[in-house]
Scaffold this active site. Structure first.
Site, short mmCIF file in Angstrom:
data_model
loop_
_atom_site.label_atom_id
_atom_site.label_comp_id
_atom_site.label_asym_id
_atom_site.label_seq_id
_atom_site.Cartn_x
_atom_site.Cartn_y
_atom_site.Cartn_z
N GLU A 1 0.95 -1.23 0.07
CA GLU A 1 -0.09 0.11 0.11
C GLU A 1 0.82 1.24 -0.03
O GLU A 1 0.61 2.29 -0.69
CB GLU A 1 -0.76 -0.09 1.20
CG GLU A 1 -1.71 1.41 1.43
CD GLU A 1 -2.45 1.45 2.55
OE1 GLU A 1 -3.15 2.37 3.23
OE2 GLU A 1 -2.23 0.59 3.40
N ASP B 1 0.69 3.70 -3.07
CA ASP B 1 0.24 5.22 -2.90
C ASP B 1 1.04 5.99 -3.48
O ASP B 1 0.46 7.13 -4.24
CB ASP B 1 0.11 5.55 -1.36
CG ASP B 1 0.02 6.89 -1.06
OD1 ASP B 1 -1.19 7.29 -1.29
OD2 ASP B 1 0.97 7.81 -0.50
N GLU C 1 -4.53 0.55 -3.68
CA GLU C 1 -3.07 1.10 -3.80
C GLU C 1 -2.13 -0.26 -3.60
O GLU C 1 -1.14 -0.21 -4.32
CB GLU C 1 -2.78 2.06 -2.57
CG GLU C 1 -3.55 3.23 -2.75
CD GLU C 1 -3.38 4.39 -1.32
OE1 GLU C 1 -3.35 5.38 -1.83
OE2 GLU C 1 -3.24 3.95 -0.42
#
Length: 164
Positions: A43, A47, A119
């Site tokens: 993640e 991102d 993400e």
């Protein structure tokens, strides 16, 4: 997972990365033998990729937009709400691996979990196939959404600053 790969437009060489991207920490904690990792590190990586792709797509789509408008549009696109809507559209909720508590509390529909998993999926594509593959997967997800959000509509901080 196959349906999700079709939505991403990407076939993993290492399917374990996608499995990790779809694994919430509650599942890993309850089933350590079934999971090598949860999705938090992917993640983090995803991102950054999502921010770059969103900025690039908006920069090209809106050539006359000022920096402030582009910033607001990007904030809407990559907000928890924007990401969770995109995650729902490609079926991430059904593919997530959740612990019993998250499952019972509706974790497959929670915006925070959906946006995190999306993400992480982009981070997994980046880890598996590199920047070009991740950019293409994210483009497939975000390009159809570029024109749908009003800039700054969801960004409470921007609305408060404009009001002040």
């Amino acid at each position: 997972m196959e349906a999700l790969c079709r939505e991403l437009g990407y076939t993993f060489a290492d399917t374990g990365l996608l499995l990790d991207a779809l694994t919430h920490r509650s599942f890993k904690n309850e089933n350590p033998e079934l999971s090598s990792a949860d999705n938090e590190r992917l993640e983090f990586l995803g991102d950054a990729v999502v921010d770059l792709v969103a900025a690039s797509l908006l920069y090209v789509r809106f050539p006359d937009a000022a920096e402030g408008e582009l910033t607001r549009r990007r904030a809407d696109l990559v907000s928890e709400k924007g990401l969770s809507e995109a995650a729902e559209a490609i079926g991430i909720g059904a593919a997530m691996r959740l612990g019993k508590g998250e499952e019972k509390s509706g974790g497959r529909e929670k915006p925070r979990l959906l946006s995190s998993a999306l993400e992480a999926c982009i981070g997994a594509v980046y880890s598996d196939g590199g920047a070009a593959a991740a950019f293409e997967a994210a483009r497939r997800i975000f390009e159809p959404r570029l024109d749908t959000a009003a800039p700054g509509h969801r960004d409470a901080k921007s609305r408060a600053q404009e009001w002040a």
